[in-house]
Motif scaffolding. Structure first.
Motif, PDB file in Angstrom:
ATOM      1  N   THR A 190       0.881  -1.176   0.000  1.00  0.00           N
ATOM      2  CA  THR A 190       0.000   0.000   0.000  1.00  0.00           C
ATOM      3  C   THR A 190       0.917   1.225   0.000  1.00  0.00           C
ATOM      4  O   THR A 190       1.920   1.265   0.696  1.00  0.00           O
ATOM      5  CB  THR A 190      -0.922   0.060   1.233  1.00  0.00           C
ATOM      6  N   GLU A 191       0.538   2.192  -0.835  1.00  0.00           N
ATOM      7  CA  GLU A 191       1.356   3.396  -0.962  1.00  0.00           C
ATOM      8  C   GLU A 191       0.549   4.608  -0.550  1.00  0.00           C
ATOM      9  O   GLU A 191      -0.386   5.005  -1.232  1.00  0.00           O
ATOM     10  CB  GLU A 191       1.806   3.569  -2.422  1.00  0.00           C
ATOM     11  N   HIS A 192       0.903   5.183   0.569  1.00  0.00           N
ATOM     12  CA  HIS A 192       0.312   6.451   1.025  1.00  0.00           C
ATOM     13  C   HIS A 192      -1.201   6.482   0.898  1.00  0.00           C
ATOM     14  O   HIS A 192      -1.762   7.421   0.347  1.00  0.00           O
ATOM     15  CB  HIS A 192       0.913   7.627   0.241  1.00  0.00           C
ATOM     16  N   ILE A 193      -1.886   5.461   1.420  1.00  0.00           N
ATOM     17  CA  ILE A 193      -3.337   5.480   1.254  1.00  0.00           C
ATOM     18  C   ILE A 193      -4.014   6.343   2.324  1.00  0.00           C
ATOM     19  O   ILE A 193      -3.649   6.338   3.494  1.00  0.00           O
ATOM     20  CB  ILE A 193      -4.007   4.077   1.247  1.00  0.00           C
ATOM     21  N   THR A 194      -5.014   7.089   1.842  1.00  0.00           N
ATOM     22  CA  THR A 194      -5.884   7.852   2.721  1.00  0.00           C
ATOM     23  C   THR A 194      -7.296   7.352   2.449  1.00  0.00           C
ATOM     24  O   THR A 194      -7.697   7.238   1.291  1.00  0.00           O
ATOM     25  CB  THR A 194      -5.772   9.355   2.430  1.00  0.00           C
TER      26      THR A 194
ATOM     27  N   LYS B 105      -4.925   7.917   7.389  1.00  0.00           N
ATOM     28  CA  LYS B 105      -4.183   8.981   6.718  1.00  0.00           C
ATOM     29  C   LYS B 105      -2.786   8.530   6.338  1.00  0.00           C
ATOM     30  O   LYS B 105      -1.991   8.181   7.206  1.00  0.00           O
ATOM     31  CB  LYS B 105      -4.080  10.210   7.639  1.00  0.00           C
ATOM     32  N   ASP B 106      -2.503   8.521   5.043  1.00  0.00           N
ATOM     33  CA  ASP B 106      -1.156   8.345   4.531  1.00  0.00           C
ATOM     34  C   ASP B 106      -0.459   7.108   5.113  1.00  0.00           C
ATOM     35  O   ASP B 106       0.597   7.215   5.724  1.00  0.00           O
ATOM     36  CB  ASP B 106      -0.336   9.620   4.849  1.00  0.00           C
ATOM     37  N   VAL B 107      -1.083   5.950   4.917  1.00  0.00           N
ATOM     38  CA  VAL B 107      -0.510   4.715   5.466  1.00  0.00           C
ATOM     39  C   VAL B 107       0.182   3.922   4.358  1.00  0.00           C
ATOM     40  O   VAL B 107      -0.391   3.702   3.293  1.00  0.00           O
ATOM     41  CB  VAL B 107      -1.621   3.849   6.116  1.00  0.00           C
ATOM     42  N   SER B 108       1.416   3.529   4.599  1.00  0.00           N
ATOM     43  CA  SER B 108       2.153   2.699   3.638  1.00  0.00           C
ATOM     44  C   SER B 108       2.726   1.484   4.348  1.00  0.00           C
ATOM     45  O   SER B 108       3.213   1.602   5.459  1.00  0.00           O
ATOM     46  CB  SER B 108       3.318   3.484   3.024  1.00  0.00           C
TER      47      SER B 108
ATOM     48  N   ARG C  11      -6.838   8.656  -1.701  1.00  0.00           N
ATOM     49  CA  ARG C  11      -5.503   8.905  -2.204  1.00  0.00           C
ATOM     50  C   ARG C  11      -4.676   7.637  -2.048  1.00  0.00           C
ATOM     51  O   ARG C  11      -4.929   6.837  -1.161  1.00  0.00           O
ATOM     52  CB  ARG C  11      -4.853  10.046  -1.420  1.00  0.00           C
ATOM     53  N   GLY C  12      -3.691   7.445  -2.899  1.00  0.00           N
ATOM     54  CA  GLY C  12      -2.787   6.315  -2.770  1.00  0.00           C
ATOM     55  C   GLY C  12      -3.285   5.069  -3.482  1.00  0.00           C
ATOM     56  O   GLY C  12      -4.405   5.035  -3.997  1.00  0.00           O
TER      57      GLY C  12
ATOM     58  N   GLU D  66      -3.331   7.497  11.854  1.00  0.00           N
ATOM     59  CA  GLU D  66      -1.977   7.791  11.404  1.00  0.00           C
ATOM     60  C   GLU D  66      -0.990   6.736  11.905  1.00  0.00           C
ATOM     61  O   GLU D  66      -1.153   6.210  12.996  1.00  0.00           O
ATOM     62  CB  GLU D  66      -1.537   9.168  11.912  1.00  0.00           C
TER      63      GLU D  66
END
Lengths: 252, 265
Positions: free
Chosen positions: B8-12, B22-25, B63-64, B229
């Motif tokens: 997972t790339e920067h998922i929101t 928020k922004d989980v990779s 996002r992501g 986060e």
């Protein structure tokens, strides 16, 4: 020797349905001293909650005796039974479900005070004091159960149980539904209450670590029977029965 | 190093416009176990729901990207995603009894879930189910298959859930609080069985739980979430015992440990 506040003698509970019967608790005895905490641990179905319900008269006792402050309360009814509730209060596992969703937390906490004939303005003041005691802001009195978190609701439930100043608090898996961080807060509250108010506790749970942190005495139940009874450190370090050993080894 | 199974790339992820993750990779390789921990409401379950495409109407990955074997799961049409769910990605829920239909036998339901994806006879399904059940120590598979969910205990139902998911030999197993409803003794067995599954089938797993003890014995890597986060992400030992993040330390300090004489813990 400290004063014994609650005594259970040879408690036994048999549930019957038609011709079938099931013994949930067989021959459980213990005594609780003032200001002490007794833990009851065991798996689901071992009879932990049944014991709590027998003591608080939520279910009938098949056999045995419950003695509160030297008085046999096994068969009390009506007003006498209501008087015993001034001594014993209970905190349940699901805080949200134990409050009436259509009453505010303040109403729920103050209900027993109103019933005991206290004036409305005094009730309001007392409720606010109780909330502060349990680490909540006085404004929580105006909130509904669904407007607060699980941990806050559980603290309100403890405030409610403390309203009529009981001497025994029975906590039935009171922290099991809470997050570890919140569980720690509630546990700290209970430890404070134990010291400040000299409350006695019956702590029902399946978490041995919690019992070790909080109780002076512990009973290990398995299928309604007492496997072991003693100090938590002693039982955890030197378990006598196979079952207790298995229970301790299962803690991750 | 090989291409990760899941990345997972920067998922929101938002529910009704409000971000909950928020922004989980993170990355997961074949045969690895990732533990996701955090308090209620921290977004743990939301992450695995997003991988499964189960966010529902109000939820959306805003996002992501989520890459599974080089395919982007986020943009995948539902029809294609459905082909993945089951044979490739399996799921185990917190309360498997609630996930099973109460008025049909366990065997019926296992047959139904398998026949969705491949053409096999009932007899063969029962044989395969018995084999997996034997592995996870469900005694008397025949009785279990002929039983209704209410005739089985909580731990047995949970094992039926694991068995159903594992029968299709998925490469990735998503487990949402798989042991939280179980007694400690049963919990330990289920944890052991899931580790055995990983060793036997090289299945990668994401285990969402609030029980740090479970993560400690199972996971290779841990992701700590607070309010959606990432607070911490790394090898289990480092996160649990030597974290530099204040929240992670507070979380670990809140865990009560059994004090035993002569043991390290």
């Amino acid at each position: 020797m400290a004063e014994i506040i609650l005594q259970a003698e040879h408690l036994r509970k048999v549930f019957t349905s038609g011709k079938k019967s099931f013994t949930a608790v067989s021959d459980v005895s213990f005594s609780l001293e003032r200001g002490q905490c007794l833990g009851i641990v065991g798996e689901s179905g071992s009879g932990k909650s049944t014991i709590a319900k027998m003591i608080t008269h939520l279910i009938d006792i098949t056999e045995g005796r419950v003695v509160l402050n030297g008085k046999d309360i096994t068969q009390v009814k009506g007003k006498e039974l209501r008087d015993t509730y001034k001594e014993i209060q209970m905190v349940f596992q699901m805080p949200m479900e134990s409050f009436n969703p259509r009453y505010t937390l303040g109403d729920g906490i103050g209900e027993s005070l109103v019933n005991s004939g206290m004036k409305k303005t005094d009730v309001k003041k007392k409720v606010e004091e109780l909330l502060v005691l349990c680490g909540l802001e006085p404004e929580f009195a105006g909130r509904y159960p669904h407007e607060v978190s699980g941990g806050q609701c559980q603290r309100a439930a403890i405030a409610r149980a403390l309203a009529i100043e009981p001497s025994i608090l029975i906590c039935d898996e009171a922290t099991s539904a809470l997050d570890v961080t919140v569980q720690k807060q509630v546990l700290e509250l209970l430890i404070r209450l134990k010291k400040e108010k000299n409350l006695s506790f019956l702590l029902i749970c399946h978490d041995l670590a919690l019992v070790q942190a909080f109780c002076e005495d512990v009973i290990v139940l398995y299928r309604g029977e007492v496997m072991e009874h003693g100090a938590p450190d002693e039982i955890i370090n030197h378990p006598k029965t196979e079952y207790t050993r298995k229970l301790i080894d299962s803690v991750l | 190093m090989a291409e990760p199974l899941l990345r997972t790339e920067h998922i929101t992820i938002c529910y009704n416009g409000r971000p909950v993750v928020k922004d989980v990779s993170f990355e997961l390789h074949a045969g690895e176990i990732l533990g996701v921990v955090g308090e209620s409401g921290s977004g743990k379950s939301t992450i695995i729901k997003a991988v499964m495409g189960l966010l529902g109407k109000g939820g959306m990955v805003t996002r992501g990207d989520i890459w599974y074997k080089g395919q982007n799961v986020v943009d995948m049409p539902e029809k294609e995603l459905r082909k993945l769910l089951g044979p490739e990605i399996g799921m185990v829920f917190q309360d498997c009894k609630a996930a099973l239909c109460p008025i049909r036998t366990v065997g019926d339901q296992i047959y139904e879930s398998m026949s969705e994806h491949e053409k096999v006879s009932r007899k063969e399904i029962y044989e395969r189910a018995s084999e997996v059940m034997g592995k996870i120590k469900l005694d008397d598979p025949k009785r279990v298959l002929d039983s209704y969910p209410f005739e089985l205990s909580g731990g047995m139902n949970q094992r039926v859930g694991i068995c159903t998911a594992m029968m299709q030999r998925p490469s990735l197993l998503l487990a949402d609080e798989p042991t939280s409803a179980l007694d400690v003794t049963v919990q330990k067995q289920v944890v052991e069985e899931m580790k055995l599954m990983r060793d036997d089938y090289n299945t990668a797993m994401i285990v969402v739980t609030h029980n740090i003890g479970v993560v400690n014995v199972m996971a290779d890597k841990v992701l700590v979430l607070q309010h959606g986060e990432v607070m911490d992400y790394g090898p289990t030992d480092r996160v649990i015992n030597h974290s530099e993040n204040a929240y992670t330390r507070k979380l670990m300090d809140s865990v009560l440990h059994l004090k035993r004489n002569g043991s390290a813990a």
